[in-house]
Design a protein around this motif. Structure first.
Motif, short mmCIF file in Angstrom:
data_model
loop_
_atom_site.label_atom_id
_atom_site.label_comp_id
_atom_site.label_asym_id
_atom_site.label_seq_id
_atom_site.Cartn_x
_atom_site.Cartn_y
_atom_site.Cartn_z
N LYS A 224 0.19 -0.77 0.16
CA LYS A 224 0.00 0.09 0.27
C LYS A 224 0.96 0.78 -0.11
O LYS A 224 0.70 1.99 -0.13
N ARG A 225 1.67 1.14 0.71
CA ARG A 225 3.10 2.83 0.71
C ARG A 225 4.45 2.45 -0.04
O ARG A 225 4.68 3.00 -0.51
N ASP A 226 4.02 1.24 -0.87
CA ASP A 226 5.07 0.76 -1.91
C ASP A 226 6.38 0.97 -0.98
O ASP A 226 7.93 1.41 -1.67
N MET A 227 6.85 0.24 -0.02
CA MET A 227 8.00 0.21 1.33
C MET A 227 7.87 -1.35 1.33
O MET A 227 7.49 -2.69 1.77
N PRO B 291 11.83 0.82 6.94
CA PRO B 291 11.52 0.96 5.67
C PRO B 291 11.97 1.74 4.59
O PRO B 291 12.08 3.25 5.16
N ILE B 292 12.26 1.35 3.27
CA ILE B 292 12.83 2.49 2.82
C ILE B 292 11.24 1.64 1.32
O ILE B 292 11.34 0.61 1.38
N TYR B 293 11.26 2.79 0.11
CA TYR B 293 10.98 2.28 -0.72
C TYR B 293 11.14 1.45 -1.66
O TYR B 293 12.63 1.39 -1.81
N ALA B 294 10.18 0.83 -2.36
CA ALA B 294 10.23 -0.05 -3.27
C ALA B 294 11.11 -0.15 -4.08
O ALA B 294 12.00 -0.47 -5.21
#
Length: 108
Positions: A32-35, A65-68
């Protein structure tokens, strides 16, 4: 929101940011957050109150978390960071394929 082509347990390499070049296993993902949370990457310091689980409390270091889009999948066959394509097998199951060596990434 883009399609996330990374799964939990995949080996990934960070391609930008302060941890560029580091590799690790994906511990969690949040589509959902692309992380994604990667083992040993983007370590942050967190102050923890004493509890039954952690009686001493104090300061702990943990992954954030980091962005995918900042990570690339590392192909288990060729060992390179690669983009991912998708294909269907004869039995109709969908698999991920390495763009560099055309090998199937998913365990069948």
């Amino acid at each position: 929101m883009s399609k996330m082509r990374i799964k939990k347990g995949d080996r990934v390499r960070v391609i930008s940011g302060k941890d560029k070049g580091k590799e690790g296993k994906v511990l969690r993902r949040d589509p959902k957050r692309d992380m994604v949370v990667v083992e040993g990457v983007n370590m942050v310091t967190k102050h923890v109150r004493a509890s039954a689980k952690n009686p001493s409390g104090g300061i702990v270091k943990q992954e954030a978390p980091i962005y995918a889009c900042k990570v690339m999948l590392v192909c288990p066959a060729c060992g390179n960071a690669t983009r991912v394509s998708r294909a269907y097998l004869e039995d109709g199951s969908k698999v991920r394929i390495c763009k560099k060596c055309n090998e199937i990434i998913d365990k069948v």
